[in-house]
Design an enzyme around this catalytic site. Structure first.
Site, PDB file in Angstrom:
ATOM      1  N   SER A 259     -17.201 -60.722  61.749  1.00 28.75           N
ATOM      2  CA  SER A 259     -15.774 -60.957  61.628  1.00 28.75           C
ATOM      3  C   SER A 259     -15.459 -61.569  60.266  1.00 28.75           C
ATOM      4  O   SER A 259     -16.354 -61.787  59.449  1.00 28.75           O
ATOM      5  CB  SER A 259     -15.307 -61.890  62.739  1.00 28.75           C
ATOM      6  OG  SER A 259     -15.900 -63.163  62.555  1.00 28.75           O
ATOM      7  N   LYS A 260     -14.187 -61.838  60.070  1.00 25.90           N
ATOM      8  CA  LYS A 260     -13.740 -62.321  58.766  1.00 25.90           C
ATOM      9  C   LYS A 260     -14.528 -63.499  58.213  1.00 25.90           C
ATOM     10  O   LYS A 260     -14.719 -63.628  57.014  1.00 25.90           O
ATOM     11  CB  LYS A 260     -12.264 -62.731  58.875  1.00 25.90           C
ATOM     12  CG  LYS A 260     -11.350 -61.573  59.249  1.00 25.90           C
ATOM     13  CD  LYS A 260     -10.445 -61.182  58.102  1.00 25.90           C
ATOM     14  CE  LYS A 260      -9.762 -59.859  58.359  1.00 25.90           C
ATOM     15  NZ  LYS A 260      -8.697 -59.965  59.346  1.00 25.90           N
TER      16      LYS A 260
END
Length: 489
Positions: A259-260
């Site tokens: 994820s980010k």
RNA sequence: GGCCCCAUGGUCAAGCGGCUAAGACGGCGCCCUCUCAAGGCGCAAUCACGAGUUCGAUUCUCGUUGGGGUCACCA
């Protein structure tokens, strides 16, 4: 039978590399067997509509080199390829299921559903309690008549177990009591993703369903739908997830779904950081799949080679960590193997920004190619061309070359006039320096070192002494050499 | 928590009953060398644990542990 796979992203305006890898494997699965790769946009969630998001999908696929055979933009025999344009076809299918006793109307309000959850015991997860599953027909008709909002739910088997085969994970068996009566048609009349997915895959003739392993446990519900309609269940290829590695508050290393917080995970984010689309695709192809046979141990693949080499038997089951270091290496390999035109095309924007003229292109290509892993590094590598500050004179001291402030001063004093009178090409400069070194019985390093430092003003330069002087040009080089000489007292 | 899946070096991973357990990234060292790279050579580093099955388990079975996924009127 011709293989047909599909990539069915929802338009969120962002293409996660995990999704992109799924698209890649879908493409490769089809193309390896000469099949078709179809693009379908899944936009049944009106609340998530994002302006221009479908363009992001088209651009990603185009840039990534995944050309679809059918899709919203190019058409095909199984259109339309956007779910919102297919809306009218889903409900009749659901009603067919209701008639057949495989689905039912559910009039439960959202509030009642929420209460169910609220009243669940601590730590317990409860699904729908099947309240409307066996409503008497009279009550159903009454509510329908009265216009009570409803959804259509699938009637899942209550007992027993379901088994299906997956090409990667083998046979998967799930107890049927784990399967809830999922919603097929929402209160707004729209189909849920799960339902639309099955209807679309079937009506579009999709033979191989390739998707992430998060669908492993819900697949029996999909199969129940295929069975209810009497349709053939597609071949399943579930893919291991892509993970990211990060450090938690306590400084411990943790691995979780990419994820980010693990860095850039969007395709165009990576591209903007300087990763080449081909390199990204090459890298993610190897994340979760290993080539075999004549391609064993190979790391660099063109898309055509991937199509030839791809084999679902090489797909692994365990999740893999996205390794930015290796991506960087793959990217560097692509740069090193680039032809001049492509290299220049990529480098030109940076050259222009630095005010570099055509005359330096060839030399820059030569010295930059093995030294950059991303084109975005060019500015930093060549910063010395436009910056020349009063650098620390200790840079002239270099143990290995035996260079000191004294030797530097002496050598610069000698060599400046020589260079000033000489021709300004690579051989001339190199010869001037080496001949001078030979004449004084100096090691080349002792001479090259101070000249390079004086000219660049920094310890690290791409290329050597002669290259730095050439890039700077004679005037600027002489100016810098003289200035440094003066500073050495 | 229930259910499902997974488990070889730091990372990607080959292996599919018998191997000195490949290869790549990264790390380290050496060589080359005017710096930094590139390149060449080399080194360190892996079968989570415990029971079985077997003449023999990384490989098969079970359990433990660990990790992941999933349990929506999201997709």
């Amino acid at each position: 039978m011709k293989i047909r796979t599909r990539f069915a992203p929802s338009p969120t305006g962002f293409m996660h590399v995990g999704n992109l890898r799924t698209a890649l494997y879908e493409y490769l699965t089809a193309k390896h067997e000469g099949g078709d790769f179809i693009l379908r946009i899944e936009d049944t969630d009106q609340e998530r509509y994002v302006e221009g998001a479908t363009d992001v999908i088209y651009n990603t696929l185009k840039t990534a080199g995944l050309t679809h055979d059918e899709g919203p933009d190019i058409g095909g025999d199984f259109g339309p390829y956007v779910q919102s344009e297919r809306l009218s076809m889903y409900k009749p299918y659901a009603e067919e299921l209701v008639k057949a006793g495989k689905a039912y109307y559910c009039f439960c309000s959202k509030e009642r559903l929420e209460d169910l959850k609220k009243n669940a015991k601590e730590g317990e997860v409860v699904g729908y309690d099947r309240h409307c599953r066996d409503l008497p027909q009279s009550e159903i008709d009454e509510k329908l008549q009265a216009g009570v909002p409803y959804v259509i739910r699938q009637k899942s088997p209550l007992t027993g177990e379901s088994t299906y085969h997956d090409c990667v994970y083998g046979d998967i068996t799930i107890p049927n009591e784990e399967l809830d009566d999922q919603v097929l048609i929402k209160a707004d009349g729209f189909p849920t993703y799960n339902f639309a997915n099955v209807i679309d895959d079937h009506t579009m003739g999709i033979t191989h369903v390739v998707r992430g392993s998060e669908y492993l446990s819900s697949t029996p519900k999909y199969n129940a739908l295929y069975d209810a309609f009497g349709w053939e269940i597609p071949t399943y290829i579930h893919l291991p997830l892509i993970m990211g590695k990060s450090v938690d508050e306590e400084g411990k290393e943790v691995v979780s779904k990419l994820s980010k917080r693990h860095g850039s995970t969007g395709f165009f984010d990576l591209v903007n950081e300087g990763f080449l689309p081909e390199a990204i695709m090459n890298y993610i192809a190897l994340l979760g799949w290993c080539p075999a046979g004549e391609y064993e141990n190979r790391e660099i693949f063109t898309m055509d080679e991937l199509v030839k080499a791809f084999d679902i038997h090489g797909i692994s089951k365990s999740p893999s960590v996205f390794d930015y270091d290796k991506l960087e290496w793959v990217n560097a390999e692509y740069i090193k193997n680039m032809d001049s035109d492509t290299f220049l095309k990529n480098a030109k924007p940076y050259f222009d920004k630095l005010g570099i003229g055509e005359g330096s292109y060839a030399l820059l290509e030569e010295i930059l190619k093995p030294r950059i892993t991303r084109f975005t590094q060019i500015e930093e590598k060549l910063a010395f061309l436009n910056n020349y500050e009063a650098f620390d004179l200790s840079l002239f001291e270099h143990k290995k070359s035996k260079s000191t402030l004294e030797t530097s001063k002496a050598i610069l004093g000698d060599i400046i006039p020589v260079l000033a009178e000489g021709a300004w090409d690579r051989d001339a400069i190199t010869n001037a320096l080496t001949e001078y070194a030979a004449a004084h019985e100096y090691k080349n390093a002792l001479v090259m070192w101070p000249v390079r430092i004086a000219a660049a003003g920094v310890a690290v330069t791409p290329g050597g002494c002669a290259e730095v002087l050439l890039l700077l040009g004679k005037d600027e080089s002489m100016r810098r050499l003289n200035e440094a000489f003066k500073r050495l007292g």
